[in-house]
Motif scaffolding. Structure first.
Motif, short mmCIF file in Angstrom:
data_model
loop_
_atom_site.label_atom_id
_atom_site.label_comp_id
_atom_site.label_asym_id
_atom_site.label_seq_id
_atom_site.Cartn_x
_atom_site.Cartn_y
_atom_site.Cartn_z
N GLY A 36 0.83 -1.20 0.00
CA GLY A 36 0.00 0.00 0.00
C GLY A 36 0.86 1.24 0.00
N ALA A 37 0.23 2.38 -0.23
CA ALA A 37 1.01 3.62 -0.30
C ALA A 37 0.12 4.82 -0.04
N TYR A 38 0.75 5.86 0.50
CA TYR A 38 0.12 7.17 0.60
C TYR A 38 0.57 8.00 -0.60
N GLU A 39 -0.29 8.92 -1.02
CA GLU A 39 0.15 9.91 -1.99
C GLU A 39 0.99 10.94 -1.26
N ARG A 40 1.90 11.57 -1.98
CA ARG A 40 2.81 12.52 -1.37
C ARG A 40 2.78 13.86 -2.10
N GLY A 41 3.06 14.90 -1.32
CA GLY A 41 3.10 16.25 -1.89
C GLY A 41 4.14 17.07 -1.14
N THR A 42 4.26 18.34 -1.52
CA THR A 42 5.23 19.23 -0.89
C THR A 42 4.56 20.05 0.20
N THR A 46 7.53 23.72 5.12
CA THR A 46 8.91 23.24 5.22
C THR A 46 9.55 22.97 3.86
N GLY A 47 8.74 22.86 2.82
CA GLY A 47 9.28 22.52 1.51
C GLY A 47 9.66 21.06 1.37
N ARG A 48 9.34 20.25 2.38
CA ARG A 48 9.68 18.82 2.35
C ARG A 48 8.56 18.01 1.71
N THR A 49 8.93 16.87 1.16
CA THR A 49 7.95 15.94 0.62
C THR A 49 7.32 15.18 1.77
N VAL A 50 5.98 15.26 1.87
CA VAL A 50 5.26 14.63 2.98
C VAL A 50 4.11 13.80 2.42
N VAL A 51 3.62 12.90 3.25
CA VAL A 51 2.46 12.11 2.85
C VAL A 51 1.20 12.95 2.99
N ILE A 52 0.19 12.63 2.20
CA ILE A 52 -1.09 13.32 2.26
C ILE A 52 -2.05 12.46 3.08
N ASP A 53 -2.50 13.01 4.19
CA ASP A 53 -3.37 12.24 5.08
C ASP A 53 -4.67 11.87 4.38
N HIS A 57 -3.91 3.91 0.01
CA HIS A 57 -4.62 2.96 -0.84
C HIS A 57 -3.75 1.71 -1.00
N TYR A 58 -4.39 0.58 -1.20
CA TYR A 58 -3.65 -0.66 -1.40
C TYR A 58 -3.21 -0.79 -2.86
N ASN A 59 -2.06 -1.42 -3.04
CA ASN A 59 -1.49 -1.61 -4.37
C ASN A 59 -1.31 -3.09 -4.67
N GLU A 60 -0.91 -3.35 -5.89
CA GLU A 60 -0.58 -4.71 -6.26
C GLU A 60 0.67 -5.17 -5.50
N GLN A 61 0.65 -6.39 -5.04
CA GLN A 61 1.76 -6.92 -4.25
C GLN A 61 3.05 -6.95 -5.08
N THR A 62 4.13 -6.44 -4.48
CA THR A 62 5.45 -6.44 -5.15
C THR A 62 6.49 -7.01 -4.18
N PRO A 63 6.40 -8.30 -3.89
CA PRO A 63 7.34 -8.89 -2.93
C PRO A 63 8.78 -8.87 -3.43
N VAL A 64 9.69 -8.82 -2.48
CA VAL A 64 11.11 -8.80 -2.80
C VAL A 64 11.61 -10.24 -2.92
N ILE A 344 6.01 -0.35 3.75
CA ILE A 344 6.29 0.65 4.79
C ILE A 344 5.04 1.47 5.10
N ASP A 345 4.39 2.00 4.06
CA ASP A 345 3.19 2.82 4.29
C ASP A 345 2.05 2.00 4.87
N THR A 346 1.96 0.74 4.49
CA THR A 346 0.92 -0.14 5.06
C THR A 346 1.13 -0.30 6.56
N ILE A 347 2.36 -0.45 6.98
CA ILE A 347 2.67 -0.58 8.41
C ILE A 347 2.27 0.68 9.15
N ILE A 348 2.62 1.85 8.59
CA ILE A 348 2.26 3.12 9.23
C ILE A 348 0.74 3.26 9.31
N TYR A 349 0.06 2.95 8.21
CA TYR A 349 -1.41 3.04 8.18
C TYR A 349 -2.03 2.09 9.20
#
Length: 473
Positions: A36-42, A46-53, A57-64, A344-349
């Motif tokens: 899964g992943a969050y969308e990100r913006g500036t 701070t001018g930093r790239t941050v996640v958008i609350d 959303h869930y994504n297709e599985q991409t195992p390592v 990573i984002d799934t864990i945070i979510y």
């Protein structure tokens, strides 16, 4: 013979082996945890790239896969190569001061001054490092000093853990007990829309309380080891420590004009570390350059070294620090595997969702319970995202609006973030393997030393988070 075989059978694996096993576990998580992943913006503040609350959303599985795992390890080394070489450059500078006797003469003068009260060098150093960590965010800058103070502590009748603790525990406690730390609360407050530096009075109280606990804990252990060396956690453990002179030899060491010149150069370097970081925004690359320049200047002024001798010193410093420096890249592989696997984002979510549910079902005590819940979540997240500013950019855009929903002030959410980001660095694997590697001691020995301290500090974190809720911080 039987006892020897028994000891060999339960021998702790090499630090690198343990880290690699954790990387394997991370790889397995990419198959089990949904991607899964969050969308990100500036962030405009701070001018930093941050996640958008709210954008998760869930994504297709991409195992390592197995081969990709080793690619992730290589990528991890690439991502933190600046830190790896920073550690080597820092120690190359320090190694000149060791080689030309400056540190020995300084320590001899200090021991003669303190006499039988030399143990009070521990709180003096811990307070100094703690203040620097709390205000300017000093942390990595001390890595090159760890082997030095390990040798000094052993010469004074302590063990390697005491030498490492009076530097690392001091600075890590100050870094977490942030009063002005621009890399943690500075970023977090900017993202959360809180005026920097909010709540300075309470933060100073927090710094004093945590440093007092850290100093008490380290001195308690140091006194026990000094009184009876068999009480050392490292007793009977073979170590490859770069030993300095004995206490008697240090006391007999006289300060020369060259030593004074090197001491002045040392203080000038420390001044530029502080001034450059605060006023000019220096970080890894600039500080690495400063250490290279300081190494060359100190070698010429203090030791009369020529180009060949300076080159040999640099090679020797790299050899001495390679074990600890390389663990940084290997440990980074854990984060790279989880990131490339999209979890990573799934864990945070997943960690943030229970806080919302608790606020909906709990009564009057919900603010306190949710605040403590945020603290627990931040401590867990720090296991996966080690960078303070990186964690602030990833987590605070979620936690700040979430705190509004659950009735906890944004300032308290920032407090939970800085606590979770900071103190657990002494306990989670990435921090443990780095520090034990730099001290050249087994990771399980550091864990045995630091686990009770982390437990005490976590209880103190809970107390201060609840106080923050009670006073409307």
């Amino acid at each position: 013979m039987e006892n020897a075989k028994k000891k060999k059978g339960i021998r702790m694996p090499h630090n690198y082996v343990i880290v690699f096993c954790i990387i394997l576990l991370a790889m397995l998580l990419t198959y089990v945890v949904p991607a899964g992943a969050y969308e990100r913006g500036t962030d405009p503040n701070t001018g930093r790239t941050v996640v958008i609350d709210g954008s998760f959303h869930y994504n297709e599985q991409t195992p390592v896969g197995p081969f990709e795992l080793f690619e992730c390890i290589a990528q991890g080394f690439n991502e933190v190569s600046d830190i790896i070489f920073f550690i080597i450059f820092a120690y190359a500078w320090v190694n000149v001061l060791l080689t030309n006797g400056t540190f020995d003469s300084m320590m001899g003068a200090i021991i003669r001054k303190f006499g039988d009260k030399v143990e009070y060098l521990i709180p003096v150093l811990m307070i100094s490092f703690g203040i620097l960590g709390s205000t300017m965010g000093m942390s990595e800058e001390t890595y090159g000093l760890l082997p030095v103070f390990v040798g000094i502590a052993i010469a004074l009748g302590y063990d390697a853990i005491v030498g490492g603790a009076m530097v690392y525990v001091g600075v890590a406690t100050g870094f977490a007990s942030a009063t002005l730390n621009p890399f943690t609360i500075g970023v977090a407050m900017g993202i959360s829309g809180v005026e920097y530096p909010y709540g300075l009075g309470l933060r100073i109280v927090i710094l004093c309380a945590f440093e007092a606990v850290a100093i008490w804990y380290v001195m308690r252990y140091a006194r026990k080891v000094h009184k009876d060396p068999t009480k050392s956690i490292l007793y009977g453990t073979p170590l490859e420590i770069k030993q300095t002179k004995s206490r008697e030899e240090l006391v007999a060491t006289q300060v020369t004009g060259r030593h004074i010149a090197c001491g002045i150069a040392f203080l000038v370097t420390v001044f530029f570390i502080v001034f450059g970081t605060i006023k000019w925004g220096w970080y890894i690359n600039e500080l690495s350059a400063l250490f290279i320049v300081s190494m060359i200047v100190t070698a010429i002024v203090g030791g009369g070294m020529g180009p060949n001798e300076i080159a040999k010193n640099f090679v020797n410093a790299g050899r001495d620090m390679i074990f600890g420096a390389m663990i940084v890249g290997l440990a980074r592989g854990i984060v790279v595997v989880l990131t490339n696997g999209g979890v990573i984002d799934t864990i945070i979510y997943g960690l943030s969702q229970p806080l919302t549910h608790m606020s909906n079902i709990l009564g009057a005590a919900s603010e306190y319970i949710c605040a403590v819940g945020m603290l627990v979540v931040q401590n867990i997240i720090n296991c996966f995202i080690g960078s303070g500013s990186g964690q602030a950019s990833a987590v605070m855009p979620i936690m700040a609006p979430l705190s509004d929903l659950i009735g906890v002030s944004r300032q308290t959410a920032i407090l939970a973030f800085q606590f979770g980001d900071g103190y657990s660095n002494m306990f989670w694997p990435s921090g443990v393997f780095l520090i034990s590697g730099l001290m050249n001691i087994p990771a399980n020995k550091w864990w045995r030393f630091v686990a009770p301290l982390f437990g005490i500090m976590f209880c103190l974190q809970v107390v201060f988070v609840c106080i923050a809720v009670a006073i409307g911080f």
